[in-house]
Design a protein around this motif. Structure first.
Motif, mmCIF file in Angstrom:
data_model
loop_
_atom_site.group_PDB
_atom_site.id
_atom_site.type_symbol
_atom_site.label_atom_id
_atom_site.label_comp_id
_atom_site.label_asym_id
_atom_site.label_seq_id
_atom_site.Cartn_x
_atom_site.Cartn_y
_atom_site.Cartn_z
ATOM 1 N N GLY A 366 -32.667 1.030 21.417
ATOM 2 C CA GLY A 366 -31.532 1.780 20.933
ATOM 3 C C GLY A 366 -31.292 2.984 21.806
ATOM 4 O O GLY A 366 -31.993 3.246 22.786
ATOM 5 N N PRO A 367 -30.282 3.773 21.510
ATOM 6 C CA PRO A 367 -29.991 4.963 22.299
ATOM 7 C C PRO A 367 -31.092 5.999 22.152
ATOM 8 O O PRO A 367 -31.633 6.228 21.083
ATOM 9 N N GLY A 368 -31.492 6.681 23.276
ATOM 10 C CA GLY A 368 -32.504 7.741 23.262
ATOM 11 C C GLY A 368 -33.926 7.265 23.386
ATOM 12 O O GLY A 368 -34.850 8.081 23.359
ATOM 13 N N LEU A 369 -34.127 5.929 23.546
ATOM 14 C CA LEU A 369 -35.499 5.427 23.638
ATOM 15 C C LEU A 369 -36.177 5.937 24.903
ATOM 16 O O LEU A 369 -37.352 6.320 24.899
ATOM 17 N N GLY A 370 -35.509 6.017 26.018
ATOM 18 C CA GLY A 370 -36.100 6.508 27.256
ATOM 19 C C GLY A 370 -36.467 7.984 27.176
ATOM 20 O O GLY A 370 -37.490 8.424 27.707
ATOM 21 N N LEU A 371 -35.648 8.781 26.510
ATOM 22 C CA LEU A 371 -35.945 10.206 26.366
ATOM 23 C C LEU A 371 -37.187 10.445 25.528
ATOM 24 O O LEU A 371 -38.035 11.294 25.843
ATOM 25 N N VAL A 372 -37.356 9.689 24.458
ATOM 26 C CA VAL A 372 -38.556 9.805 23.609
ATOM 27 C C VAL A 372 -39.808 9.479 24.404
ATOM 28 O O VAL A 372 -40.844 10.160 24.323
ATOM 29 N N ALA A 373 -39.719 8.412 25.214
ATOM 30 C CA ALA A 373 -40.880 8.026 26.011
ATOM 31 C C ALA A 373 -41.254 9.118 27.011
ATOM 32 O O ALA A 373 -42.432 9.392 27.264
ATOM 33 N N LEU A 374 -40.249 9.778 27.577
ATOM 34 C CA LEU A 374 -40.513 10.847 28.538
ATOM 35 C C LEU A 374 -41.219 12.036 27.861
ATOM 36 O O LEU A 374 -42.193 12.592 28.394
ATOM 37 N N VAL A 375 -40.762 12.455 26.693
ATOM 38 C CA VAL A 375 -41.382 13.578 25.974
ATOM 39 C C VAL A 375 -42.823 13.263 25.619
ATOM 40 O O VAL A 375 -43.737 14.086 25.776
ATOM 41 N N VAL A 376 -43.047 12.059 25.104
ATOM 42 C CA VAL A 376 -44.421 11.658 24.740
ATOM 43 C C VAL A 376 -45.334 11.688 25.960
ATOM 44 O O VAL A 376 -46.496 12.135 25.896
ATOM 45 N N GLY A 377 -44.838 11.246 27.109
ATOM 46 C CA GLY A 377 -45.669 11.250 28.321
ATOM 47 C C GLY A 377 -46.042 12.652 28.760
ATOM 48 O O GLY A 377 -47.185 12.918 29.164
ATOM 49 N N VAL A 378 -45.093 13.600 28.689
ATOM 50 C CA VAL A 378 -45.380 14.984 29.095
ATOM 51 C C VAL A 378 -46.411 15.623 28.175
ATOM 52 O O VAL A 378 -47.382 16.279 28.611
ATOM 53 N N LEU A 379 -46.223 15.459 26.857
ATOM 54 C CA LEU A 379 -47.183 16.032 25.906
ATOM 55 C C LEU A 379 -48.577 15.440 26.087
ATOM 56 O O LEU A 379 -49.591 16.144 26.013
ATOM 57 N N GLY A 380 -48.661 14.164 26.308
ATOM 58 C CA GLY A 380 -49.968 13.533 26.515
ATOM 59 C C GLY A 380 -50.674 14.083 27.737
ATOM 60 O O GLY A 380 -51.888 14.291 27.740
#
Length: 436
Positions: A366-380
């Motif tokens: 869906g829309p915004g799936l790539g942005l969520v993945a990017l945020v999770v990667g930075v926090l990790g």
């Protein structure tokens, strides 16, 4: 006896020209001079009474005067006209004492019959029976045919090029506004073309106008030029008029001169795709061009995954906005004039995924799936870095505690160790103070 003559006759101003049937001229007041044409015909005589039997022709729309032979020039007169034409269901009777037949016909004072304007419905038989001063009965009989000369025929839709060895439409010969319908014929280099159903074929059509009754005739010529024949043949068409029309009986069209050339066989068919490779992003455009080395140009049809596409024949297939439903293997089929076909190699059209497309709305996310993945990667990554720093600090503290539990061998060594540890302890304290 056959005859044709021109006679000068004085007539009223209301009748500019008349056609008469014999050299017996009606008497009319002398007001103006007029030329009257006497048409060819035949005269036969029977025993007892003279019977005039004559075939006459009259042009549509012009006046016509028929003479009643043997009739006295002045009243009293004993005569009677009978008409059997397209306007009557039975014999129509007219006499000098009777009323005129509307605007169709009337009896003149000298006993002649006047038709002010001849029409197609006036074709038929006209008879007059008169008694002369001697009491002798004389009969006159006329058979009337009308005509209308059409305009000059012409060749419409003429071909500019012909291909040797295959049937070609040369053109359509057209004649309008004639009566009766004439006959069209074709000529090649001055010689008549005879339809044989093989190399020469003619399709004829005759139509009649519902109001005027005039005819339109047309003839469409199709011909197969011989290989190695003339390169610039001359075609013409002619209209032969009805025998009832006077004067020139044949009207000719202007000639046409198409060029003839040898065809090139269909040997190779190639399919060119733009962009090269046929791969585009969703919504991109793809152009497919079918190239066939044949003359005349063959007819092109398109296939997708082996099935025909329901589109008009064309050498170019344009896909303006390619979607997933447009993906597949495309090919074109070229068909020449001899109905021989050849198919091109297939070309693939497909869609390629891009980073921009993956971050947007894709087929599975869906829309915004790539942005969520990017945020999770930075926090990790930040959590992992903090964990590594904590582990390093913990190991260093453990090493320092072990060294403090050891018993010194002499006071000098203890003092030296203390002096050495003071900078390290100070450094450790500063490190702990600045830690997360």
């Amino acid at each position: 006896m056959l005859f044709k003559s021109v006679i000068q006759l004085p007539l009223p101003d209301t009748f500019p020209s008349l056609l008469v049937s014999s050299n017996s001229i009606p008497f009319l007041p002398r007001r103006t001079g007029l030329s009257i044409v006497l048409l060819s015909g035949s005269l036969s005589v029977r025993t007892g009474s003279a019977v005039g039997s004559q075939n006459i022709s009259a042009r549509i729309g012009e006046p016509l005067v028929l003479t009643c032979k043997g009739a006295p020039k002045k009243p009293p007169q004993q005569l009677e006209w009978k008409l059997n034409t397209g306007r009557t269901e039975a014999w129509k009777v007219l006499s000098p004492e009777g009323d005129p037949w509307e605007s169709v016909a009337r009896v003149l004072p000298n006993g002649s019959l006047l038709l002010p304007g001849v029409g197609i419905q006036d074709e038929g038989t006209f008879r007059c029976r008169a008694t002369n001063h001697h009491g002798k009965e004389i009969k006159s009989n006329y058979r009337l045919r009308v005509y209308q000369i059409p305009g000059k025929p012409e060749i419409v839709d003429p071909a500019s090029e012909l291909i040797a060895g295959i049937p070609n439409k040369v053109g359509t010969c057209l004649s309008e506004g004639g009566y009766p319908a004439g006959t069209l014929s074709w000529h090649l280099d001055g010689k008549a073309l005879v339809p044989d159903g093989k190399g020469v074929s003619v399709r004829e059509e005759t139509r009649r106008h519902p109001d005027t009754g005039l005819f339109t005739v047309q003839s469409e010529l199709t011909m197969t030029p011989a290989r190695g024949g003339p390169l610039n043949p001359t075609f013409s068409c002619s209209l032969t008029l009805s025998p009832s029309a006077p004067g020139r009986r044949v009207l000719h069209t202007a000639p046409i001169q198409p060029s003839v050339w040898e065809p090139l066989p269909l040997e190779e068919v190639q399919l060119v795709v733009e962009p090269e490779g046929g791969t585009v992003a969703p919504g991109g455009a793809v152009t497919l061009t079918c190239e066939a080395s044949a003359q005349p140009p063959p007819q092109i049809h398109w296939l997708k995954d082996g099935s025909p596409l329901a589109i008009a024949p064309s050498s170019v297939l344009f896909l303006p906005e390619v979607g997933y439903q447009d993906q597949g293997i495309y090919s074109c089929v070229a068909t020449d004039q001899g109905h021989r076909s050849k198919e091109s190699p297939g070309v693939s059209v497909s869609i390629i995924e891009t980073r921009e497309n993956g971050q947007g709305e894709g087929p599975e996310g869906g829309p915004g799936l790539g942005l969520v993945a990017l945020v999770v990667g930075v926090l990790g990554g930040l959590v992992l870095a903090a964990l590594l720093v904590g582990i390093l600090l913990w190991k260093r503290q453990q090493r320092l505690h072990r060294e403090e539990r050891k018993v010194p061998e002499c006071p000098e060594e203890e003092e030296q160790r203390t002096e050495l540890n003071q900078p390290e302890e100070q450094e450790t304290a500063e490190s702990n103070a600045g830690g997360p």
